[in-house]
Enzyme design. Sequence first.
Site, PDB file in Angstrom:
ATOM      1  N   SER A   1      -9.847   6.476 -15.132  1.00 37.36           N
ATOM      2  CA  SER A   1     -10.975   5.830 -14.577  1.00 37.36           C
ATOM      3  C   SER A   1     -11.856   7.131 -14.168  1.00 37.36           C
ATOM      4  O   SER A   1     -11.410   8.263 -14.187  1.00 37.36           O
ATOM      5  CB  SER A   1     -10.365   5.307 -13.322  1.00 37.36           C
ATOM      6  OG  SER A   1     -11.628   5.203 -12.280  1.00 37.36           O
TER       7      SER A   1
ATOM      8  N   TYR B   1      -5.451   7.063  -5.501  1.00 40.60           N
ATOM      9  CA  TYR B   1      -5.708   6.300  -6.773  1.00 40.60           C
ATOM     10  C   TYR B   1      -6.331   7.260  -7.558  1.00 40.60           C
ATOM     11  O   TYR B   1      -6.131   7.388  -8.973  1.00 40.60           O
ATOM     12  CB  TYR B   1      -6.857   5.018  -6.375  1.00 40.60           C
ATOM     13  CG  TYR B   1      -7.172   4.494  -7.665  1.00 40.60           C
ATOM     14  CD1 TYR B   1      -6.411   3.666  -8.448  1.00 40.60           C
ATOM     15  CD2 TYR B   1      -8.491   4.858  -8.221  1.00 40.60           C
ATOM     16  CE1 TYR B   1      -6.673   2.994  -9.470  1.00 40.60           C
ATOM     17  CE2 TYR B   1      -8.807   3.977  -9.724  1.00 40.60           C
ATOM     18  CZ  TYR B   1      -7.869   3.261 -10.158  1.00 40.60           C
ATOM     19  OH  TYR B   1      -8.234   2.710 -11.377  1.00 40.60           O
TER      20      TYR B   1
END
Length: 258
Positions: A114, A139
């Site tokens: 990501s 994350y």
Amino acid sequence: GSRRAGRAERAAPESGAELGERPEAEGGGELVVRELDLASLRSVRAFCHRVLQEEPRLDVLINNAGIFQCPYMKTEDGFEMQFGVNHLGHFLLTNLLLGLLKNSAPSRIVVVSSKLYKYGEINFEDLNSEISYNKSFCYSRSKLANILFARELARRLEGTGVTVNSLHPGIVRTNLGRYVNIPLLAKPLFNLVSWAFFKTPLEGAQTSIYLASSPDVEGVSGKYFGDCKEEELLPKAMDDLVARKLWDISEVMVGLLK
């Protein structure tokens, strides 16, 4: 868990029908669904054991599953959930299938990261977030770990015919953000913005499909892609010493090394 497995089983006949409609020359084939819980090392081992028993070859492995900004919780093995699922589960999965991938060479491993990796740091003093937990930073840490893992694996696989690349899919409209709280009044606006600017799941999958199948990236390894093009990484995602240390610690955490 079981809800996700049920959803996959319901989707399988539809996807299988699409595959069956294609002529064999266009890649018609068989679709099978196998249960895999990346929050359980026991499940990962059982899944890999079954794959190795049933499949004579493995041409492409796409590490795509993920959990996004969830409240603090732990996996079955006691790991912080985002690091445990997004990094450690895939780390064990890939390592257990490496022999089959090598025997099937030329083969490919695709790791979905990501853009948010940019906000992550690998804190070796608190990989499990026992001291402090921020769901956003954790994350991002797991996504930075994905890239470091892909680069170190690519280094280890030089000369084997197995390539490894990582990518970011952009912002995709899926239920990955189910733990993100959006005020009720703002939801219509969020949905409108999502429709206008976020990618559909099919659009979000394009770079994964490209890295898995395009002849353009044959032999390319250790790179990072977005929108089907190679992209530059921040220096922290290219730190080979951190990548090797993370690999060594991950091996111990998942039980590959005692």
